[in-house]
Write an enzyme that holds these catalytic residues in place. Structure first.
Site, PDB file in Angstrom:
ATOM      1  N   CYS A 106      44.373  37.353  38.118  1.00 46.65           N
ATOM      2  CA  CYS A 106      44.445  38.151  36.890  1.00 46.65           C
ATOM      3  C   CYS A 106      45.844  38.536  36.436  1.00 46.65           C
ATOM      4  O   CYS A 106      46.284  38.154  35.362  1.00 46.65           O
ATOM      5  CB  CYS A 106      43.643  39.443  37.043  1.00 46.65           C
ATOM      6  SG  CYS A 106      41.960  39.205  37.592  1.00 46.65           S
ATOM      7  N   ASP A 150      41.313  34.700  31.646  1.00 47.62           N
ATOM      8  CA  ASP A 150      42.582  34.808  32.389  1.00 47.62           C
ATOM      9  C   ASP A 150      42.670  33.845  33.572  1.00 47.62           C
ATOM     10  O   ASP A 150      43.756  33.498  34.029  1.00 47.62           O
ATOM     11  CB  ASP A 150      42.869  36.261  32.821  1.00 47.62           C
ATOM     12  CG  ASP A 150      41.793  36.835  33.740  1.00 47.62           C
ATOM     13  OD1 ASP A 150      40.776  36.151  34.025  1.00 47.62           O
ATOM     14  OD2 ASP A 150      41.962  37.989  34.190  1.00 47.62           O
ATOM     15  N   ASN A 151      41.541  33.425  34.097  1.00 45.62           N
ATOM     16  CA  ASN A 151      41.518  32.385  35.137  1.00 45.62           C
ATOM     17  C   ASN A 151      40.074  31.949  35.323  1.00 45.62           C
ATOM     18  O   ASN A 151      39.156  32.581  34.792  1.00 45.62           O
ATOM     19  CB  ASN A 151      42.121  32.862  36.474  1.00 45.62           C
ATOM     20  CG  ASN A 151      41.587  34.188  36.947  1.00 45.62           C
ATOM     21  OD1 ASN A 151      42.266  35.209  36.897  1.00 45.62           O
ATOM     22  ND2 ASN A 151      40.343  34.200  37.406  1.00 45.62           N
TER      23      ASN A 151
END
Ligand SMILES: *[C@@H]1O[C@H](CO)[C@@H](O)[C@H](O)[C@H]1NC(C)=O
Ligand SMILES: *[C@@H]1O[C@H](CO)[C@@H](O)[C@H](O)[C@H]1NC(C)=O
Ligand SMILES: *[C@@H]1O[C@H](CO)[C@@H](O)[C@H](O)[C@H]1NC(C)=O
Ligand SMILES: *[C@@H]1O[C@H](CO)[C@@H](O)[C@H](O)[C@H]1NC(C)=O
Length: 496
Positions: free
Chosen positions: A65, A295-296
Site C-alpha cells: 500500500c 494500489d496493488n
C-alpha cells in the site's frame, strides 16, 4: 451557472477548449485484476469501461500500500520517494514525505493551478499518527480533506474532516466516502474545475461487506487456476517454506476470503454509479475524466501461499485501470504497458499542465496508441518485525525475521525481512518477460517468460542464455538508479 457555461460553450469552441476538465480518481485497496477482482464491478464496466479505455497491462511499482500510493501521488519510483514500507521509519508519511514530497504531488500542483481538490478515504497508512501531527494535520494541496486515520477498516475509525478528527463506530466507511463525494459534487456551483480522489477501504482485510451485500456471492469459491495451491519448488526460499501445498482443510478459509473481497467491492461499485450520476446531474459528466485503479494486487492461494500481496507475481503487481473522459473512445482498450507512476503525469496533462521533468512516469496515451515496448521496475523491501512469528510456530526463533506466520494458517509465513527484491517487467512487440533478483542469502533469481507461461509456473532461469540474463541484470541495476527521463530505458536487446 454551470448550464449557462455549457451552453455558452456550444457557441464558442475557443472558450470550450480553455475550460479545464474535472478529474475523479477512484483508488481501491488491494484489488487484483488477475484473479477476477473486477468481476463484481458492473458499474465500473458500464460507466467507465464502456465509455472509455481499459488497460490490459497496468502495473504498480511496489505490491504494497504505502510505497505504491506514494508512487501514484508523486510519479516517482520507490527509490526516489524512499517510502519503502508501511511504517513511518520506512518513510510512510514520514519526514521526507511531509516536508518535501507532499508539495510535489499531482494534487498540490493542480491546486496551485487553481483546481479545487477533494480527498476522501485512506491516504498513507501512517496518516494521523501523533508524531506526525495527528489528524489535525491536513496535507497541503487539498482544499477539502476527509482523510482516514491509519490503515483501511470498515467500521470504528476516525476521519479528519479538514483537520477536525471525527470518530465513527457504525457508519460503513465506503458508504461515507460515497456520501461525502456526492455532496461535494452537488455543491460545485462555480466554474472552478475540481479534482477528487476517492480511496475506499475495499477489498482490504478484514474484507467486511456492507450488510446489504453480505452473502451476495455465497456460492463463489476462490479461483482454482493452474497456479492455485501448487508446490513452489523453483521459487525463492519464502515460497518454498512448508506447508506446500496447503492442506485441504485450509481451502474453505481461502474461499471465504475470496468471496468476502468481492462482496466488499460491491459498495465501491455503487460509489462509481452514484458519482457518475451526480456528475451527470451537475451537467459536468462530459467534461470529467474518471479513472479507476487499485494500489496493488493480491493473491489467494497461488503457489501454496495463503492470502496477501508483497510478492512479485502478476496477481500482486498487476492492477485494474479504466479511464473515461473527453476525447477518449468508448469501449476501447489499450495494451500499452503502464505503471502507477504514470498516473500523476497523466492527470497533470489532463489538466493542461506540463509534468515536471523529475517525475519517473510519463503520460499515458488515452487513445490506445501508446508505445508497446517498456522496461518497468518493481521494488519491494521485505517487512519483518521481531516477535511477529507466533510462539506456536516451529520457526519462532528463526533469524530471518519472518513475518505474519500464524498457526491458523499452518504457520505459513507471508513475508520476511529478506523477502526484498527488484524486478524488471519487460514488454516488447514479441516479448513479455519478468526478471527478478532477490536480496536473500541465495541471491535468488526468478525469470518468467509470460508469453508462454502466463501463470509463472516455471522459473526459466536454467533455460535463459547467460547473456540474456546478464543483460536483464544490467537493465535492472540501471533502473534502480534511474531518475526522471533515464527511467525510460531506450536500449533494445539487439543493441547489446
Ligand atoms: C460498449 O459496449 C457495450 C457492451 O458491448 C454496449 O452495450 C455499448 O452500447 C457500447 N457503447 C458504445 C458507446 O459503443
Ligand atoms: C521499514 O523500513 C525501515 C527503514 O529501512 C526499517 O527501519 C524498518 O524496520 C522497516 N519496517 C519493517 C516492519 O520491516
Ligand atoms: C466497534 O467498537 C466497539 C467498541 O470497542 C465494539 O463494541 C464494536 O463491536 C465495534 N464494531 C465493529 C463493527 O467492529
Ligand atoms: C447458492 O446455491 C444454492 C444451491 O445450489 C442455491 O439454491 C442458491 O440460490 C445459490 N445462491 C446464490 C446467491 O447464488
Amino acid at each position: 451557472m454551470l448550464n449557462y457555461l455549457l451552453l455558452f460553450c456550444l457557441f464558442g469552441a475557443s472558450v470550450c477548449q480553455q475550460k479545464r476538465p474535472n478529474i475523479v480518481l477512484v483508488l481501491t485497496d488491494d484489488q487484483d485484476v488477475v484473479l477476477g477482482g473486477m468481476t463484481p464491478m458492473a458499474n465500473v464496466r458500464r460507466f467507465i469501461g464502456n465509455e472509455g479505455v481499459t488497460f490490459a497491462n497496468s502495473y504498480v511499482t511496489s505490491p504494497i500500500c504505502c510505497p505504491s500510493r506514494a508512487s501514484l501521488l508523486t510519479g516517482l519510483y520507490v527509490h526516489n520517494h524512499m517510502t519503502v514500507n508501511n511504517s513511518m521509519r520506512g518513510g510512510c508519511y514520514g519526514h521526507y514525505w511531509r516536508n518535501t514530497l507532499q508539495k510535489e504531488t499531482f494534487n498540490y500542483l493542480l491546486k496551485e493551478a487553481g483546481y479545487k481538490t477533494f480527498y476522501a478515504g485512506k491516504y498513507l497508512n501512517e496518516y494521523g499518527a501523533v508524531e506526525a501531527g495527528g489528524p489535525e494535520a491536513v496535507p497541503p494541496g487539498w482544499s477539502e480533506w476527509r482523510g482516514l486515520v491509519g490503515n483501511s477498516v470498515y467500521y470504528n475509525y476516525t476521519i479528519s474532516n479538514n483537520g477536525v478528527p471525527t470518530a465513527s463506530t457504525d457508519q460503513y466507511l465506503t458508504d461515507v466516502i460515497r456520501d461525502l463525494s456526492v455532496t461535494f459534487i452537488e455543491s460545485q456551483t462555480e466554474d472552478t474545475p475540481f479534482l477528487m480522489v476517492l480511496a475506499p477501504p475495499a477489498p482490504h482485510q478484514p474484507f467486511t461487506p456492507a450488510p446489504r451485500h453480505t452473502g451476495s456471492y455465497r456460492n463463489v469459491t476462490a479461483e482454482r487456476g493452474p497456479n492455485f495451491n501448487v508446490k513452489a519448488e523453483d521459487k525463492h526460499w519464502l515460497l518454498r517454506m512448508p506447508p506446500s501445498p496447503l492442506p485441504d482443510t485450509m481451502l474453505p478459509e481461502l474461499d471465504r476470503v475470496y468471496r468476502s473481497r468481492w462482496e466488499s467491492l460491491l459498495a465501491v461499485d455503487e460509489i462509481v454509479a452514484d458519482v457518475v450520476a451526480a456528475l451527470d446531474k451537475q451537467n459536468v459528466l462530459a467534461d470529467t475524466y474518471v479513472l479507476f485503479t487499485s494500489d496493488n494486487g493480491y493473491h489467494v492461494g497461488q503457489f501454496s501461499q495463503v492470502y496477501d500481496k508483497r510478492q512479485p507475481y502478476e496477481s500482486d503487481i498487476k492492477v485494474p485501470l479504466v479511464i473515461r473522459g473527453p476525447g477518449i473512445a468508448p469501449n476501447s482498450s489499450s495494451a500499452e504497458p503502464v505503471l502507477n507512476i504514470d498516473i500523476a503525469p497523466t492527470i497533470l496533462k489532463m489538466a493542461g499542465l506540463t509534468p515536471p521533468a523529475h517525475m519517473d512516469g510519463r503520460p499515458i496515451d488515452l487513445n490506445g496508441n501508446g508505445k508497446s515496448d517498456r522496461y518497468m521496475l518493481v521494488e519491494y523491501h521485505g517487512e519483518g518485525r521481531y516477535g511477529s512469528v507466533d510462539d506456536a510456530c516451529p520457526w519462532k526463533n528463526d533469524a530471518s525475521r519472518l513475518a505474519e506466520c500464524y498457526p491458523q494458517y499452518e504457520c505459513k509465513c507471508q513475508d520476511a525481512r529478506n523477502n526484498s527484491y527488484a524486478c524488471v517487467r519487460h514488454f516488447d512487440t514479441r516479448t513479455n518477460m519478468k526478471y527478478c533478483e532477490f536480496a536473500d542469502y541465495e541471491n535468488f533469481v526468478e525469470i518468467y517468460d509470460l508469453s508462454r507461461d502466463s501463470f509463472e509456473l516455471h522459473n526459466a532461469l536454467d533455460r535463459t542464455l547467460p547473456a540474456v540474463r546478464a543483460w536483464y541484470s544490467r537493465a535492472l541495476s540501471r533502473l534502480l538508479q534511474c531518475v526522471g527521463d533515464t527511467c525510460a530505458l531506450q536500449v533494445s536487446m539487439s543493441q547489446t
